[in-house]
Design a protein around this motif. Structure first.
Motif, PDB file in Angstrom:
ATOM      1  N   GLY A  63      -8.707  81.160 -23.114  1.00 55.58           N
ATOM      2  CA  GLY A  63      -9.512  82.389 -23.139  1.00 55.58           C
ATOM      3  C   GLY A  63      -8.790  83.570 -22.525  1.00 55.58           C
ATOM      4  O   GLY A  63      -9.242  84.134 -21.535  1.00 55.58           O
TER       5      GLY A  63
ATOM      6  N   MET B 176      -1.528  80.156 -26.271  1.00 49.85           N
ATOM      7  CA  MET B 176      -2.723  80.953 -26.006  1.00 49.85           C
ATOM      8  C   MET B 176      -3.879  80.325 -26.793  1.00 49.85           C
ATOM      9  O   MET B 176      -3.818  80.231 -28.028  1.00 49.85           O
ATOM     10  CB  MET B 176      -2.514  82.398 -26.461  1.00 49.85           C
TER      11      MET B 176
ATOM     12  N   GLU C 143      -7.290  80.888 -28.073  1.00 46.92           N
ATOM     13  CA  GLU C 143      -8.156  82.047 -28.293  1.00 46.92           C
ATOM     14  C   GLU C 143      -8.841  81.904 -29.645  1.00 46.92           C
ATOM     15  O   GLU C 143      -8.172  81.778 -30.668  1.00 46.92           O
ATOM     16  CB  GLU C 143      -7.311  83.330 -28.249  1.00 46.92           C
ATOM     17  N   CYS C 144     -10.173  81.954 -29.643  1.00 42.67           N
ATOM     18  CA  CYS C 144     -10.897  81.775 -30.906  1.00 42.67           C
ATOM     19  C   CYS C 144     -11.098  83.093 -31.653  1.00 42.67           C
ATOM     20  O   CYS C 144     -11.429  83.076 -32.838  1.00 42.67           O
ATOM     21  CB  CYS C 144     -12.236  81.082 -30.654  1.00 42.67           C
ATOM     22  N   SER C 145     -10.917  84.203 -30.990  1.00 39.36           N
ATOM     23  CA  SER C 145     -11.174  85.500 -31.631  1.00 39.36           C
ATOM     24  C   SER C 145      -9.903  86.050 -32.275  1.00 39.36           C
ATOM     25  O   SER C 145      -8.923  86.344 -31.567  1.00 39.36           O
ATOM     26  CB  SER C 145     -11.687  86.502 -30.584  1.00 39.36           C
TER      27      SER C 145
ATOM     28  N   LEU D  33      -8.951  89.405 -30.705  1.00 37.28           N
ATOM     29  CA  LEU D  33      -8.292  89.319 -29.401  1.00 37.28           C
ATOM     30  C   LEU D  33      -6.894  88.706 -29.523  1.00 37.28           C
ATOM     31  O   LEU D  33      -5.992  89.068 -28.770  1.00 37.28           O
ATOM     32  CB  LEU D  33      -9.159  88.525 -28.417  1.00 37.28           C
ATOM     33  N   GLN D  34      -6.714  87.808 -30.497  1.00 40.01           N
ATOM     34  CA  GLN D  34      -5.359  87.267 -30.723  1.00 40.01           C
ATOM     35  C   GLN D  34      -4.387  88.401 -31.027  1.00 40.01           C
ATOM     36  O   GLN D  34      -3.266  88.438 -30.518  1.00 40.01           O
ATOM     37  CB  GLN D  34      -5.363  86.272 -31.888  1.00 40.01           C
TER      38      GLN D  34
ATOM     39  N   GLN E 195      -3.680  90.348 -27.865  1.00 39.90           N
ATOM     40  CA  GLN E 195      -2.770  89.584 -26.987  1.00 39.90           C
ATOM     41  C   GLN E 195      -1.340  89.662 -27.533  1.00 39.90           C
ATOM     42  O   GLN E 195      -0.385  89.842 -26.768  1.00 39.90           O
ATOM     43  CB  GLN E 195      -3.237  88.120 -26.916  1.00 39.90           C
TER      44      GLN E 195
ATOM     45  N   TRP F 252      -0.476  80.626 -30.934  1.00 40.37           N
ATOM     46  CA  TRP F 252      -1.916  80.774 -30.727  1.00 40.37           C
ATOM     47  C   TRP F 252      -2.644  79.583 -31.333  1.00 40.37           C
ATOM     48  O   TRP F 252      -2.223  79.050 -32.380  1.00 40.37           O
ATOM     49  CB  TRP F 252      -2.415  82.061 -31.375  1.00 40.37           C
TER      50      TRP F 252
ATOM     51  N   THR G  98     -10.082  82.251 -17.174  1.00 46.07           N
ATOM     52  CA  THR G  98     -11.498  82.499 -17.390  1.00 46.07           C
ATOM     53  C   THR G  98     -12.314  82.121 -16.170  1.00 46.07           C
ATOM     54  O   THR G  98     -13.177  82.862 -15.724  1.00 46.07           O
ATOM     55  CB  THR G  98     -11.982  81.711 -18.626  1.00 46.07           C
TER      56      THR G  98
END
Ligand code: SAM
Length: 121
Positions: free
Chosen positions: A29, A57, A59-61, A64-65, A68, A99, A116
């Protein structure tokens, strides 16, 4: 400064592990990617450490990936056919970054950091 201190901690662990040539550094996260960017900037003079890192990393979004990717100043590698696990390199330190949408997709490794919860695992 928080990210830089996490980097110092990670480097101490890496030394205690016998300075392995390859170590997975996993962030769960990562939000905007600020922690990892600060960590890499702080560690950038310690080449043996940064050259051993494989950053993952989780990251599900997709949005946001991308953020980042931008904050880590990543460049995509052209020579990979694997579109799912596309690999990039952070130009902050030359460290490979991948990712993953879920923790289960991360290859087994040695070290994990979760910002997080602000706790290490
Ligand atoms: C509140 S933000 C925290 C950002 C950062 N760690 C910080 O402390 O500033 C939560 C982050 O976790 C990601 N996230 C939430 N649920 C997730 C899941 N199930 N799998 C992967 N990433 C997730 C969000 O997309 C976001 O990047």
């Amino acid at each position: 400064m928080f990210g830089e201190m996490v980097g110092v901690w990670a480097m101490c662990l890496w030394e205690q592990m016998g300075q392995p040539n390859k170590v997975n550094l996993v962030e769960l996260g990562p939000g905007r990617g600020t922690l990892m960017a600060d960590l890499l900037r702080g560690a950038s003079k310690f080449k043996n450490f940064t050259e051993s890192l494989q950053i993952h990393m989780v990251e599900c979004s997709p949005t946001l990936q991308k953020l980042q990717h931008s904050n880590l100043k990543c460049k995509d590698e052209d020579n990979t056919d694997d579109k799912v696990n596309k690999r990039s390199v952070s130009t902050l330190t030359g460290t490979p970054v991948t990712w993953h949408a879920a923790l289960e997709q991360v290859p087994s490794g040695c070290m994990k950091i979760s910002k997080t919860s602000r706790h290490t695992q």
